[in-house]
Scaffold this motif. Structure first.
Motif, short mmCIF file in Angstrom:
data_model
loop_
_atom_site.label_atom_id
_atom_site.label_comp_id
_atom_site.label_asym_id
_atom_site.label_seq_id
_atom_site.Cartn_x
_atom_site.Cartn_y
_atom_site.Cartn_z
N LEU A 124 -4.71 -50.03 -7.51
CA LEU A 124 -4.87 -48.58 -7.51
C LEU A 124 -5.94 -48.15 -6.51
N LEU A 125 -7.02 -48.91 -6.43
CA LEU A 125 -8.06 -48.60 -5.45
C LEU A 125 -7.57 -48.83 -4.02
N MET A 126 -6.59 -49.72 -3.85
CA MET A 126 -6.01 -49.96 -2.53
C MET A 126 -5.03 -48.86 -2.13
N GLY A 127 -4.67 -48.00 -3.09
CA GLY A 127 -3.85 -46.85 -2.76
C GLY A 127 -2.42 -46.86 -3.25
N VAL A 128 -2.01 -47.86 -4.03
CA VAL A 128 -0.65 -47.82 -4.55
C VAL A 128 -0.52 -46.64 -5.51
N SER A 129 0.68 -46.13 -5.62
CA SER A 129 0.87 -44.96 -6.47
C SER A 129 1.52 -45.31 -7.81
N GLY A 130 1.87 -46.56 -8.02
CA GLY A 130 2.49 -46.94 -9.29
C GLY A 130 2.83 -48.41 -9.32
N PHE A 131 3.38 -48.83 -10.44
CA PHE A 131 3.76 -50.22 -10.65
C PHE A 131 5.17 -50.28 -11.18
N ARG A 132 5.89 -51.30 -10.81
CA ARG A 132 7.24 -51.52 -11.32
C ARG A 132 7.16 -52.45 -12.51
#
Length: 53
Positions: free
Chosen positions: A33-41
């Motif tokens: 999340l800190l790296m910038g992903v917007s969600g998880f599958r």
């Protein structure tokens, strides 16, 4: 060693009822999340939710 799993033999499950395992999952998610992903599958959410009940 034996383990309960819902997938193929080469895909062992994580023991998410273990607090240390959950804490590590939270740390990994926080990193991404800190790296910038917007969600998880989550492919098998129904199995994941059964583990918490």
């Amino acid at each position: 060693m034996y383990s309960l799993h819902w997938y193929y033999e080469h895909q062992p499950d994580l023991n998410i009822s273990n607090p240390a395992v959950r804490e590590e999952l939270y740390r990994i998610m926080q990193f991404w999340l800190l790296m910038g992903v917007s969600g998880f599958r989550v492919d098998a959410a129904h199995i994941l939710l059964q583990s918490f009940s």
